[in-house]
Design a protein around this motif. Sequence first.
Motif, PDB file in Angstrom:
ATOM      1  N   GLN A 251     -14.881  76.127  68.884  1.00 48.44           N
ATOM      2  CA  GLN A 251     -14.906  77.582  69.003  1.00 48.44           C
ATOM      3  C   GLN A 251     -16.124  78.052  69.787  1.00 48.44           C
ATOM      4  O   GLN A 251     -16.062  79.013  70.541  1.00 48.44           O
ATOM      5  CB  GLN A 251     -14.924  78.191  67.592  1.00 48.44           C
ATOM      6  N   SER A 252     -17.247  77.342  69.641  1.00 44.72           N
ATOM      7  CA  SER A 252     -18.506  77.807  70.237  1.00 44.72           C
ATOM      8  C   SER A 252     -18.883  77.074  71.526  1.00 44.72           C
ATOM      9  O   SER A 252     -20.057  76.996  71.882  1.00 44.72           O
ATOM     10  CB  SER A 252     -19.640  77.696  69.209  1.00 44.72           C
TER      11      SER A 252
ATOM     12  N   ASN B 270     -13.648  83.018  69.419  1.00 50.05           N
ATOM     13  CA  ASN B 270     -14.759  83.846  69.916  1.00 50.05           C
ATOM     14  C   ASN B 270     -14.364  84.707  71.111  1.00 50.05           C
ATOM     15  O   ASN B 270     -15.237  85.247  71.790  1.00 50.05           O
ATOM     16  CB  ASN B 270     -15.947  82.951  70.320  1.00 50.05           C
TER      17      ASN B 270
ATOM     18  N   HIS C 109     -20.083  74.669  73.136  1.00 55.79           N
ATOM     19  CA  HIS C 109     -20.962  73.487  73.170  1.00 55.79           C
ATOM     20  C   HIS C 109     -21.192  72.966  74.593  1.00 55.79           C
ATOM     21  O   HIS C 109     -21.200  71.757  74.832  1.00 55.79           O
ATOM     22  CB  HIS C 109     -20.409  72.366  72.287  1.00 55.79           C
TER      23      HIS C 109
END
Length: 222
Positions: A94-95, A173, A97
């Motif tokens: 989701q983030s 997100n 990386h």
Amino acid sequence: MSNPIFSLKDAALRLNGNAGPVEILHDITLEVMAGESIGLIGPSGSGKSSLLMIMGGLEQATGGSVHAMGQDLTAMNEDALARFRRDRMGIVFQSFHLIPTMTALENVATPLELAGHEDAFTRAEKALEAVGLGARASHYPAQMSGGEQQRVALARATAPRPAILLADEPTGNLDSTNGEAIMNLLFDLRDQHGSTLVLVTHSDALAARCSRVITLRDGRVA
């Protein structure tokens, strides 16, 4: 009949918290066949992401067994798990990386280089073009929108043409427009590479596109 890509038998996960051991997953038994697309759904805290983590060898099950492509992930050490993920899996978080000091092209090329591909940058360029970011190859993550960063993350995950594609809330997100674009890309890339897809999502629309939906509640398959 073909062998399953994933085979979990009574898989459990216990983590040590401040107040003592916490049971995250209980007796998960399931099989995923080649080419399937699996949506993992359930309320927050139900164990969806934890299940994806043990399937990807990012967490080791503390009970039962987890096999991926015939390999026993619970018997592997960290180095063996890292090699297995590098060679067989693409993972989208989701983030995002992404590595902030690397361009989009370098972010996508790095896992290909680590896997020993001499044409890493050529393949990375094609992967970025496939997600509509060919013109943004020299840009850094901070110069990109959230939707663009997630596209880079998708390109990085799919450039090695993995047999297994794991995605943890890949649209979580993003706004609805970018989320839908990423959703379409995810399934298009899966189809192109023939990957088996397992994704965690809160999105009913995304889950509905999967060939099978598995619901978790309180760390168990409902």
